[in-house]
Scaffold this active site. Sequence first.
Site, PDB file in Angstrom:
ATOM      1  N   ASP A   1       1.225   3.890   2.800  1.00  0.00           N
ATOM      2  CA  ASP A   1       1.772   3.420   4.078  1.00  0.00           C
ATOM      3  C   ASP A   1       3.281   3.241   4.049  1.00  0.00           C
ATOM      4  O   ASP A   1       3.966   3.562   5.014  1.00  0.00           O
ATOM      5  CB  ASP A   1       1.172   2.057   4.465  1.00  0.00           C
ATOM      6  CG  ASP A   1      -0.234   2.144   4.997  1.00  0.00           C
ATOM      7  OD1 ASP A   1      -0.740   3.258   5.200  1.00  0.00           O
ATOM      8  OD2 ASP A   1      -0.835   1.072   5.205  1.00  0.00           O
ATOM      9  N   THR A   2       3.793   2.689   2.969  1.00  0.00           N
ATOM     10  CA  THR A   2       5.190   2.227   3.016  1.00  0.00           C
ATOM     11  C   THR A   2       6.074   2.677   1.862  1.00  0.00           C
ATOM     12  O   THR A   2       7.273   2.382   1.866  1.00  0.00           O
ATOM     13  CB  THR A   2       5.238   0.684   3.066  1.00  0.00           C
ATOM     14  OG1 THR A   2       4.737   0.148   1.841  1.00  0.00           O
ATOM     15  CG2 THR A   2       4.446   0.143   4.246  1.00  0.00           C
ATOM     16  N   ARG A   3       5.535   3.342   0.854  1.00  0.00           N
ATOM     17  CA  ARG A   3       6.326   3.664  -0.342  1.00  0.00           C
ATOM     18  C   ARG A   3       7.585   4.470  -0.015  1.00  0.00           C
ATOM     19  O   ARG A   3       8.663   4.172  -0.502  1.00  0.00           O
ATOM     20  CB  ARG A   3       5.506   4.442  -1.361  1.00  0.00           C
ATOM     21  CG  ARG A   3       6.332   4.792  -2.612  1.00  0.00           C
ATOM     22  CD  ARG A   3       5.572   5.628  -3.609  1.00  0.00           C
ATOM     23  NE  ARG A   3       4.292   5.083  -3.998  1.00  0.00           N
ATOM     24  CZ  ARG A   3       4.115   4.103  -4.876  1.00  0.00           C
ATOM     25  NH1 ARG A   3       5.147   3.561  -5.461  1.00  0.00           N
ATOM     26  NH2 ARG A   3       2.907   3.682  -5.167  1.00  0.00           N
TER      27      ARG A   3
ATOM     28  N   GLU B   1      -5.043  -7.544  -6.289  1.00  0.00           N
ATOM     29  CA  GLU B   1      -3.700  -8.011  -6.621  1.00  0.00           C
ATOM     30  C   GLU B   1      -3.337  -9.235  -5.777  1.00  0.00           C
ATOM     31  O   GLU B   1      -2.783 -10.212  -6.285  1.00  0.00           O
ATOM     32  CB  GLU B   1      -2.719  -6.865  -6.372  1.00  0.00           C
ATOM     33  CG  GLU B   1      -1.310  -7.112  -6.795  1.00  0.00           C
ATOM     34  CD  GLU B   1      -0.501  -5.828  -6.712  1.00  0.00           C
ATOM     35  OE1 GLU B   1      -0.315  -5.199  -7.771  1.00  0.00           O
ATOM     36  OE2 GLU B   1      -0.082  -5.442  -5.604  1.00  0.00           O
TER      37      GLU B   1
ATOM     38  N   ARG C   1       0.880  -1.174   0.000  1.00  0.00           N
ATOM     39  CA  ARG C   1       0.000   0.000   0.000  1.00  0.00           C
ATOM     40  C   ARG C   1       0.910   1.214   0.000  1.00  0.00           C
ATOM     41  O   ARG C   1       1.566   1.524   1.008  1.00  0.00           O
ATOM     42  CB  ARG C   1      -0.907  -0.024   1.236  1.00  0.00           C
ATOM     43  CG  ARG C   1      -1.878   1.130   1.318  1.00  0.00           C
ATOM     44  CD  ARG C   1      -2.958   0.998   0.259  1.00  0.00           C
ATOM     45  NE  ARG C   1      -4.052   1.918   0.536  1.00  0.00           N
ATOM     46  CZ  ARG C   1      -4.516   2.773  -0.365  1.00  0.00           C
ATOM     47  NH1 ARG C   1      -3.985   2.820  -1.570  1.00  0.00           N
ATOM     48  NH2 ARG C   1      -5.508   3.565  -0.072  1.00  0.00           N
ATOM     49  N   GLY C   2       0.957   1.905  -1.117  1.00  0.00           N
ATOM     50  CA  GLY C   2       1.895   3.006  -1.305  1.00  0.00           C
ATOM     51  C   GLY C   2       1.863   4.063  -0.238  1.00  0.00           C
ATOM     52  O   GLY C   2       2.909   4.496   0.247  1.00  0.00           O
TER      53      GLY C   2
END
Length: 167
Positions: free
Chosen positions: A31-33, A92, A28-29
């Site tokens: 949150d963690t990208r 996904e 999840r971008g």
Amino acid sequence: MSSTSTLKSSSSTSHPHSYHYDEFLSFRGKDTRKNFTDHLYDNLVAHEIHTFRDEEELENGCRSRQRYGGIEVFFTIVFSKNYATSRWCLNELVKITECTAEKASEVIIPIFYHVTTSDVGNREGSFKDAFSEHRKNADPEKEKLIGDWEIALKKVSKIKGVPVDDQ
């Protein structure tokens, strides 16, 4: 679509194997990208592990189902607090579990980033909240989709993964 073509072209010319990527990162971008996933990606690349991760500007529609066919070894899924709020991430995940069921050489590596296996598999904490939102006004077709998400989450939560509680 040009982003996808560029990624495939540059990947296949520099990689000696018949596939495009060794590793596929699902995360999840928001949150963690900019923290954990960027560090993980940089380390994988530094160790010459050919890794796919979507780019911030890449539209969801550009990542076609064909993309998954180019992964031959690992799918790393970074579960985080807002992972289950994303229909894209959940869809996904379902596709990843389908791919790995068809091909024994493909492996799922779950990373539990500030969430527990119970949060993921039993839909507790932020996962429970996200599924409550998904269920609001869900028609029968969406309920079936939600059921597929739940099955995939339960399946992957049972795989021995990596807990990450602090950075």
